[in-house]
Design a protein around this motif. Structure first.
Motif: not given
Length: 253
Positions: A54-57, A63-68, A118-119, A125-126
């Motif tokens: 998964i692409s992630c900055d 970007s990180a939220e979308a990757a998670v 950030n990660m 959380d989940p």
């Protein structure tokens, strides 16, 4: 924690310490999502281990939220997060051209320190809402610091600050996550045979290895991965930063 069929996220998973850790996690039966900006290389590793790339900055919130979210959609919420994404810039505070550009310092802090936080905030959380395992734990977070957090060399002010921040936040986050049964740990590696060091001439590699007491060689990425797996496996290990450096203490330069 037994890893079979558990979801795991590894940032910086395309190469080096991250790729080695992803391979070891997958070998134990984990479903691994490799997050990296280098999606071509990450995809190669993912296909090798049966995971996903998964692409992630990590330094970017969206970007990180979308990757998670993408990782959870594929494998379910992660029980394991290993933060290996990071950069290093060797620059003096006052160089030949004057003061170090503030943007250079900011970039290292954003990727290494803010990216790790950030990660952690997004993955835990989940993770905190998962059913606890037999051990009572819900998950494990492992971040990557460096011996430079303790004895950084000249030119490593930004890098040392970023890694020192990771060391400093490990215990308070572990204390906060205790209520959820999430363990939080950090590895502080010394000189490892990463793609960066592997690109150096053999003479330079030998010179670096000569400063290491024992074993007198650069560390192997699989040795980092082995420690990460032990941390995941040992339910009593929490809130700790472990130096993995063959007793190296770096000189000023």
């Amino acid at each position: 924690m037994q890893l079979k069929n558990q979801a795991a996220i590894v940032t910086g998973g395309a190469s080096g310490l991250g790729a080695a850790t992803a391979r070891r996690l997958a070998a134990q039966g984990a479903k691994v999502a490799l997050l990296d900006l280098n999606t071509t290389l990450a995809d190669t590793v993912a296909k090798e281990i049966g995971g996903i790339a998964i692409s992630c900055d990590v330094s970017d919130a969206a970007s990180a939220e979308a990757a998670v979210v993408a990782a959870a959609k594929a494998h379910g919420p992660a029980r394991v997060l290993v933060n290996c994404a990071g950069i290093g810039v060797a620059k003096r505070v006052i160089g030949r051209d004057g003061p170090m550009a503030l943007g250079d310092f900011d970039k290292v802090i954003r990727v290494n320190l803010i990216g790790s936080f950030n990660m952690i905030r997004l993955a835990t959380d989940p993770m905190s809402k998962l059913e606890p395992l037999e051990t009572g734990e819900r998950g494990v977070v492992i971040s990557t610091a460096s011996v430079a957090a303790y004895d950084g060399q000249i030119g490593q002010s930004a890098y040392s600050a970023s890694k020192g921040g990771i060391v400093g936040m490990t215990l308070p986050i572990a204390r906060e996550m205790a209520q959820f049964g999430i363990r939080v740990l950090t590895i502080a590696p010394g000189l490892f045979m990463t793609p960066l060091l592997a690109g150096l001439p053999q003479e330079a590699q030998d010179s670096l290895a000569a400063a290491i007491p024992f074993p007198r060689r650069l560390g192997h990425a699989d040795e980092f991965a082995s420690l990460a797996l032990h941390m995941i496996d040992n339910p009593y290990l929490n809130g700790e930063v472990v130096r993995l450096d063959a007793s190296l203490r770096m000189a000023p330069r």
